[in-house]
Design a protein around this motif. Sequence first.
Motif, PDB file in Angstrom:
ATOM      1  N   ASN A 256       0.460   0.973  -4.784  1.00  0.00           N
ATOM      2  CA  ASN A 256       0.067  -0.420  -5.031  1.00  0.00           C
ATOM      3  C   ASN A 256       0.913  -1.354  -4.177  1.00  0.00           C
ATOM      4  O   ASN A 256       2.124  -1.354  -4.251  1.00  0.00           O
ATOM      5  N   GLY A 257       0.252  -2.092  -3.321  1.00  0.00           N
ATOM      6  CA  GLY A 257       0.944  -3.004  -2.411  1.00  0.00           C
ATOM      7  C   GLY A 257       1.034  -2.399  -1.028  1.00  0.00           C
ATOM      8  O   GLY A 257       1.455  -1.254  -0.869  1.00  0.00           O
ATOM      9  N   ALA A 258       0.638  -3.188  -0.001  1.00  0.00           N
ATOM     10  CA  ALA A 258       0.563  -2.666   1.370  1.00  0.00           C
ATOM     11  C   ALA A 258       1.924  -2.192   1.884  1.00  0.00           C
ATOM     12  O   ALA A 258       2.035  -1.118   2.475  1.00  0.00           O
ATOM     13  N   GLY A 259       2.969  -2.982   1.651  1.00  0.00           N
ATOM     14  CA  GLY A 259       4.295  -2.631   2.158  1.00  0.00           C
ATOM     15  C   GLY A 259       4.807  -1.343   1.527  1.00  0.00           C
ATOM     16  O   GLY A 259       5.400  -0.489   2.196  1.00  0.00           O
ATOM     17  N   LEU A 260       4.552  -1.202   0.226  1.00  0.00           N
ATOM     18  CA  LEU A 260       4.999  -0.002  -0.481  1.00  0.00           C
ATOM     19  C   LEU A 260       4.243   1.235   0.011  1.00  0.00           C
ATOM     20  O   LEU A 260       4.841   2.300   0.218  1.00  0.00           O
ATOM     21  N   MET A 262       2.830   1.660   2.941  1.00  0.00           N
ATOM     22  CA  MET A 262       3.299   1.951   4.300  1.00  0.00           C
ATOM     23  C   MET A 262       4.636   2.685   4.249  1.00  0.00           C
ATOM     24  O   MET A 262       4.873   3.644   4.987  1.00  0.00           O
TER      25      MET A 262
END
Lengths: 378, 289
Positions: A256-260, A262
């Motif tokens: 959940n969440g793009a940065g996480l 990646m």
Amino acid sequence: MKIHEYQAKEILRRFGIPVQPGKVAATPEEAEAIAREFNAPVVIKAQVYVGGRGKAGGIQFGDTPEQARDAAKRVLGMDIKGLTVNKVLVTPKLIIKEEYYVGVIMDRATQAPVIMVSAAGGIDIEEVAATSPEKIIKRPMDMRWGLLPEQARQMLADAGMPSVVVAKGGAILTALAKAFLAADASLAEINPLALMEDGSVMAADAKILIDDNALPRQPEFATWAEPEEANPLEFEAKAEGLTYVKLDGDVGIIGNGAGLVMTTLDMVARSGGKPANFLDIGGGAKAEVMKKALLFVARDPQVKGILVNIFGGITRGEEVAKGIIMAQGELPPGMPIVARLSGTGEVEGRALLANAGLMWGTDMRDASQKIVAAISNL
Amino acid sequence: MSILYHSSTKVLVTGMTGREGLFHTKNMIAANTNIVAGVTPGKGGQTIEGVPVFDTVREAVAKTAANAAVIFVPPLGAADSIMECAEAGVPLVVCITEGIPVNDMARAAAFLKEHPTTLIGPNCPGLATPGQGKMGIMPYHIFKEGDIGFISRSGTLTYEVVALLTAAGLGQSTCVGIGGDPIIGTTFKPCLEMFEKDPHTAAVVMCGEIGGSDEEDAAAYIPTMTKPVIAFVSGRTAPPGKRMGHAGAIISGNTGTAAGKVAALQAAGVPVAETIFEIPDMVKKALNR
């Protein structure tokens, strides 16, 4: 969102930019009929979302309607960089004297669309930008009044274009900048902008990218959506509201969440695994969404196991665990799943997973190592 | 002390009456944030969760002296809400909304050049000053008061790293989520400048990611700072040309790669963590703790 050349030209036409007439054919017979209608030698152009169509043989000529049919037969069904040609644009052959480049592209560094003009047209503008940047004239668009006609003419003059192109091209470039804003484009380019033997100036080819975020207010363009890449899964994911990117490995990844997500890909790679995809389920996902995401990732035949990495803020750990348990019966038998739940509902979630006999990791590193080990033990 | 948000900040919320706006307004109030007004056109005169709602930002500012705004307005209206706040003279605007058309943001960015407003975001989790309150959607319980400044382009990754810092006894002065869009109001560099000036910040952790050149711009500034900066860059395994979730997280050509950002930061003398788990120890080492 990518759109086809014929669609880009339709947008330009609506803004008064001269484009040669053209019609789309899906069969060789249709191409023949269109060529007969034009009563002139035609060009058959593959309509696919990749550059380099000419080099791949996707642009062919037909001097007679019969030749047009044969040319369309060769191009339709052709594979260009992994994409199948399903449509061709049939358009009268042009006698071009000179080719130029004009374009508008959103530039994050200047936080504005940038207008680009070059007398070196017809070829890959990125290559011109890399090898001889002095041949490109650039100027950021002032968002208060757009590109003024005098500014457009000045840019063309600065690029060393003949006066007929400064005059007629200036009007075209002004209209292109207007079209860029009105169509919510992130890129709009005419390459080549063609000076014809008869002194007319027109858009011989065009490329437009539409900003996905603007599709809700561009209902017509939204209906133009087609699978953009060689991976139909990415297209389906978008329709299902999932942010999915297909990669080349065998470890399915959901977070959940793009940065996480990646960062999870990087962690799996460091643990010796190869990520199969990027999938962000966003914030506050319920069990149903988790289940859908798992089944979606498992549809990729390369996937051998799945890592779920959730940091719970609004997303609750027990919802995630429930989703994993719900999906279990429908996933390929024996496919390892490792979940890492942290934050809101982590205790409840981990208990549910343990009761169901599922693996979980204490943190993202532990979970990455566990899924990589589980896959290598298969 | 802290940067951007302090306990004395008076916050208004635009889009407060929507599902997301209301949910997070309650959480902000629970974190002791001083929410003084909500703004939703057509709902002026109501009181929701004890907060008066106004039709316009100008009216809310006039009646409540709000000096900061959080935006939860849906994507197609969010840039307009940013400009409304700027025009009403709100000095700090935090835009949470994800999915704003990029041309709208280009217009808002041009507008902000003529208004003395600091914009954080859009497409960001907002900011939090532990012990004083928060503007946005960060889970407040993960924070601890302290002297580490934190800046990140993403949301959940921020929570991960903050949780690691907190567990290691490293509290935070202010945590800023600057946003994952190609056009954002405040990049790493101005945040670093604010932390450099803040007497209660001893060191800064910045989490970058692929796309754009904001990390490189920060790297050019960091050597002039007196405080240590520790960095992490995500997306080392991301392929070129693929947008990794955030609209701004895309490698185009040779620009925006993780390798380029790591190299620029290291050349500026910044320790760059290979994984997030090393960050707390690197901070302690830099501060001799």
